[in-house]
Design an enzyme around this catalytic site. Structure first.
Site, mmCIF file in Angstrom:
data_model
loop_
_atom_site.group_PDB
_atom_site.id
_atom_site.type_symbol
_atom_site.label_atom_id
_atom_site.label_comp_id
_atom_site.label_asym_id
_atom_site.label_seq_id
_atom_site.Cartn_x
_atom_site.Cartn_y
_atom_site.Cartn_z
ATOM 1 N N GLU A 133 82.715 13.688 14.090
ATOM 2 C CA GLU A 133 83.798 12.727 13.768
ATOM 3 C C GLU A 133 84.096 11.837 14.974
ATOM 4 O O GLU A 133 84.321 10.630 14.829
ATOM 5 C CB GLU A 133 85.036 13.535 13.360
ATOM 6 C CG GLU A 133 86.293 12.757 13.139
ATOM 7 C CD GLU A 133 86.386 12.095 11.777
ATOM 8 O OE1 GLU A 133 85.625 11.138 11.558
ATOM 9 O OE2 GLU A 133 87.209 12.538 10.956
ATOM 10 N N THR A 186 89.519 3.567 11.343
ATOM 11 C CA THR A 186 90.362 4.542 12.055
ATOM 12 C C THR A 186 90.486 4.139 13.525
ATOM 13 O O THR A 186 91.560 4.240 14.122
ATOM 14 C CB THR A 186 89.759 5.953 11.917
ATOM 15 O OG1 THR A 186 89.747 6.285 10.537
ATOM 16 C CG2 THR A 186 90.561 6.995 12.665
HETATM 17 N N1 HSE Z 1 94.711 11.733 12.182
HETATM 18 C C1 HSE Z 1 93.769 10.643 12.028
HETATM 19 C C2 HSE Z 1 94.511 9.328 12.244
HETATM 20 C C3 HSE Z 1 93.188 10.698 10.651
HETATM 21 O O1 HSE Z 1 95.540 9.142 11.601
HETATM 22 O O2 HSE Z 1 94.059 8.507 13.041
HETATM 23 C C4 HSE Z 1 92.237 9.596 10.322
HETATM 24 O O3 HSE Z 1 91.931 9.667 8.912
#
Ligand code: HSE
Length: 311
Positions: A133, A186
């Site tokens: 990831e 993201t």
């Molecule tokens: N916790 C991560 C964010 C999840 O919010 O950046 C990304 O899907």
């Protein structure tokens, strides 16, 4: 006898759940990626095929593809003396806030593991998948890969060392995932995060997050619904998703117990009580908001789902 080819389902997930940024995640039943892995004598991992929704946005470079990075890590830690050809069928659209890169990473790690002579634990696979990831989002966050691997609701209790706590949510917890035709990376969404947090917001968030976890383990859908409020992350990301607040309000009016930004967006996620509603009206209410503005939307209405498994 060891197997030389495997296909696995790796489900979409919703991370954060309001108050649990980088900590909470939940697996969906649908959509999902299907990851194929074939054992070959040539060492190393190759991506031989990527198809499905948003396939053109998936990195083919094996050092940046989340499935191949995760699978390579599994082979390395498992001292494998073989290589892998990986195929990816995307069901989870990239840039969706539904754990697309996380599903491929989890599926890559899970598939590679099935081909090892001595298999690793899910918690070891979570580390490999989180590294996968990282190759896509630039930072190590495990709140999508964990629920995709374990299923149900997961808490990242600690990142160093990585420890995942897995809880079966209430059977009556329904989820609507509505995905507008908007792209949010993201990496970009993380670029908006505040560098510091006011104490009163921290206090609010700890209260919400702890109550949400209790709601999950007690089977209390109403308590879960009351515990999703996010005063830190969603407010700064909301401008990335036009009509988000209107969509959330429409979901609440249609009977949701909570409606919030799924992961880094643009997914609009809602929780509802399956023992009272079938959730379709919530999905339709969110659909109407986006479609009235000319934005197409895909909607999934279901309960929570299981983790990675062999097809
Ligand atoms: N916790 C991560 C964010 C999840 O919010 O950046 C990304 O899907």
């Amino acid at each position: 006898m060891s197997i030389d080819r495997v296909e696995v389902i790796a489900p979409a997930t919703i991370a954060n759940l309001g108050s649990g940024f980088d900590v909470f995640g939940i697996a969906l039943k649908e959509p999902y990626d299907v990851i194929g892995a074939k054992r070959v004598s040539e060492p190393g991992v190759r991506i031989v095929d990527v198809t499905g929704v948003g396939a053109n946005r998936v990195a083919l470079d094996t050092k940046r593809n989340t499935a191949s990075v995760a699978a390579s890590e599994v082979l390395k830690r498992g001292n494998a003396e073989f290589g892998l050809d990986i195929s990816i069928r995307k069901g989870v659209r990239p840039c969706s806030g539904m754990g697309s890169s996380g599903a491929s990473a989890a599926g890559g790690a899970f598939a590679a593991n099935l081909l090892l002579d001595k298999q690793m634990s899910l918690s070891d696979l979570a580390i490999c998948a989180a590294l996968g990831e990282q190759a896509s989002s630039g930072t190590l966050h495990a709140d999508n890969v964990a629920p995709s691997l374990y299923g149900g609701f997961t808490i990242i209790r600690s990142y160093d060392p990585l420890e995942v706590v897995n809880v079966a949510p209430p059977a009556s917890l329904g989820i609507v995932a509505a995905l507008p035709d908007i792209m949010v990376s993201t990496k970009d969404a993380r670029g908006l995060l505040p560098k510091s947090v006011e104490m009163r917001k921290l206090v609010h968030t700890v209260g919400q997050a702890s109550s949400l976890a209790v709601g999950m383990s007690r089977g209390d859908v109403q308590l879960i619904g009351r515990s999703v409020s996010d005063v830190i992350i969603e407010p700064v990301r909301a401008p990335l998703v036009p009509h988000l607040k209107e969509a959330e309000a429409a979901a609440m009016k249609a009977g949701a117990v909570a409606s919030f930004l799924g992961g880094s967006g643009p997914c609009v996620a809602s929780f509802f009580d399956l023992s009272i509603l079938d959730g379709k009206a919530i999905g339709e209410a969110v659909r109407r908001v986006f479609e009235s503005k000319g934005v197409k939307v895909d909607v999934w209405v279901d309960g929570w789902g299981k983790g990675c498994r062999r097809v």
